[in-house]
Design a protein around this motif. Sequence first.
Motif, PDB file in Angstrom:
ATOM      1  N   ARG A   8      36.380  48.253 -41.623  1.00 17.16           N
ATOM      2  CA  ARG A   8      35.972  48.293 -40.215  1.00 17.16           C
ATOM      3  C   ARG A   8      35.199  47.008 -39.911  1.00 17.16           C
ATOM      4  O   ARG A   8      34.464  46.498 -40.758  1.00 17.16           O
ATOM      5  CB  ARG A   8      35.039  49.474 -39.937  1.00 17.16           C
ATOM      6  N   PRO A   9      35.326  46.509 -38.672  1.00 17.01           N
ATOM      7  CA  PRO A   9      34.498  45.356 -38.299  1.00 17.01           C
ATOM      8  C   PRO A   9      33.044  45.801 -38.117  1.00 17.01           C
ATOM      9  O   PRO A   9      32.775  46.924 -37.684  1.00 17.01           O
ATOM     10  CB  PRO A   9      35.099  44.892 -36.971  1.00 17.01           C
ATOM     11  N   VAL A  10      32.117  44.920 -38.452  1.00 18.11           N
ATOM     12  CA  VAL A  10      30.696  45.192 -38.276  1.00 18.11           C
ATOM     13  C   VAL A  10      30.102  44.021 -37.509  1.00 18.11           C
ATOM     14  O   VAL A  10      30.245  42.869 -37.909  1.00 18.11           O
ATOM     15  CB  VAL A  10      29.973  45.337 -39.637  1.00 18.11           C
ATOM     16  N   GLN A  11      29.452  44.331 -36.402  1.00 16.98           N
ATOM     17  CA  GLN A  11      28.813  43.285 -35.614  1.00 16.98           C
ATOM     18  C   GLN A  11      27.406  43.066 -36.152  1.00 16.98           C
ATOM     19  O   GLN A  11      26.636  44.018 -36.302  1.00 16.98           O
ATOM     20  CB  GLN A  11      28.756  43.670 -34.145  1.00 16.98           C
ATOM     21  N   ALA A  33      20.783  38.360 -41.264  1.00 15.03           N
ATOM     22  CA  ALA A  33      21.797  39.059 -40.479  1.00 15.03           C
ATOM     23  C   ALA A  33      21.480  40.550 -40.501  1.00 15.03           C
ATOM     24  O   ALA A  33      21.173  41.103 -41.556  1.00 15.03           O
ATOM     25  CB  ALA A  33      23.190  38.808 -41.047  1.00 15.03           C
ATOM     26  N   ARG A  34      21.529  41.167 -39.320  1.00 10.92           N
ATOM     27  CA  ARG A  34      21.211  42.593 -39.210  1.00 10.92           C
ATOM     28  C   ARG A  34      22.308  43.314 -38.431  1.00 10.92           C
ATOM     29  O   ARG A  34      22.873  42.766 -37.494  1.00 10.92           O
ATOM     30  CB  ARG A  34      19.883  42.785 -38.485  1.00 10.92           C
ATOM     31  N   GLY A  35      22.542  44.562 -38.825  1.00 13.76           N
ATOM     32  CA  GLY A  35      23.519  45.385 -38.128  1.00 13.76           C
ATOM     33  C   GLY A  35      23.367  46.833 -38.529  1.00 13.76           C
ATOM     34  O   GLY A  35      22.437  47.191 -39.261  1.00 13.76           O
ATOM     35  N   GLU A  36      24.298  47.658 -38.064  1.00 18.13           N
ATOM     36  CA  GLU A  36      24.237  49.085 -38.352  1.00 18.13           C
ATOM     37  C   GLU A  36      25.662  49.618 -38.446  1.00 18.13           C
ATOM     38  O   GLU A  36      26.542  49.170 -37.711  1.00 18.13           O
ATOM     39  CB  GLU A  36      23.474  49.789 -37.226  1.00 18.13           C
ATOM     40  N   ILE A  37      25.877  50.550 -39.364  1.00 17.93           N
ATOM     41  CA  ILE A  37      27.178  51.205 -39.471  1.00 17.93           C
ATOM     42  C   ILE A  37      27.005  52.717 -39.406  1.00 17.93           C
ATOM     43  O   ILE A  37      25.923  53.244 -39.670  1.00 17.93           O
ATOM     44  CB  ILE A  37      27.929  50.836 -40.775  1.00 17.93           C
ATOM     45  N   ASP A  38      28.075  53.384 -39.043  1.00 17.75           N
ATOM     46  CA  ASP A  38      28.157  54.840 -39.114  1.00 17.75           C
ATOM     47  C   ASP A  38      28.880  55.136 -40.427  1.00 17.75           C
ATOM     48  O   ASP A  38      30.072  54.858 -40.565  1.00 17.75           O
ATOM     49  CB  ASP A  38      28.950  55.369 -37.917  1.00 17.75           C
ATOM     50  N   VAL A  61      23.452  53.805 -40.991  1.00 20.05           N
ATOM     51  CA  VAL A  61      22.885  53.010 -42.089  1.00 20.05           C
ATOM     52  C   VAL A  61      22.580  51.620 -41.556  1.00 20.05           C
ATOM     53  O   VAL A  61      23.448  50.969 -40.973  1.00 20.05           O
ATOM     54  CB  VAL A  61      23.880  52.905 -43.271  1.00 20.05           C
ATOM     55  N   ALA A  62      21.346  51.181 -41.729  1.00 20.85           N
ATOM     56  CA  ALA A  62      20.939  49.841 -41.293  1.00 20.85           C
ATOM     57  C   ALA A  62      21.300  48.835 -42.376  1.00 20.85           C
ATOM     58  O   ALA A  62      21.093  49.082 -43.568  1.00 20.85           O
ATOM     59  CB  ALA A  62      19.440  49.804 -41.026  1.00 20.85           C
TER      60      ALA A  62
END
Length: 73
Positions: A8-11, A33-38, A61-62
Amino acid sequence: LTIRDITRPVQLTVEVEGPATDPWGGERISVTARGEIDREEFGLTWNVALEGGGVLVSKKVALEIEAQAVRAS
């Protein structure tokens, strides 16, 4: 991002700091770099209900990545 054969792409939000000179005279930059996924989108669905209510593992999840680079001479 690929987890358990699911891609999956992650921004990510990226911050770049530097350049700065380290104590040895090298030129460095720092990147965060910071992001979050389900996690359930990647097939990670295990969880346990808690006696007081709620669940043990969050659905979100951070992500945080920190890196430094030194200019090669």
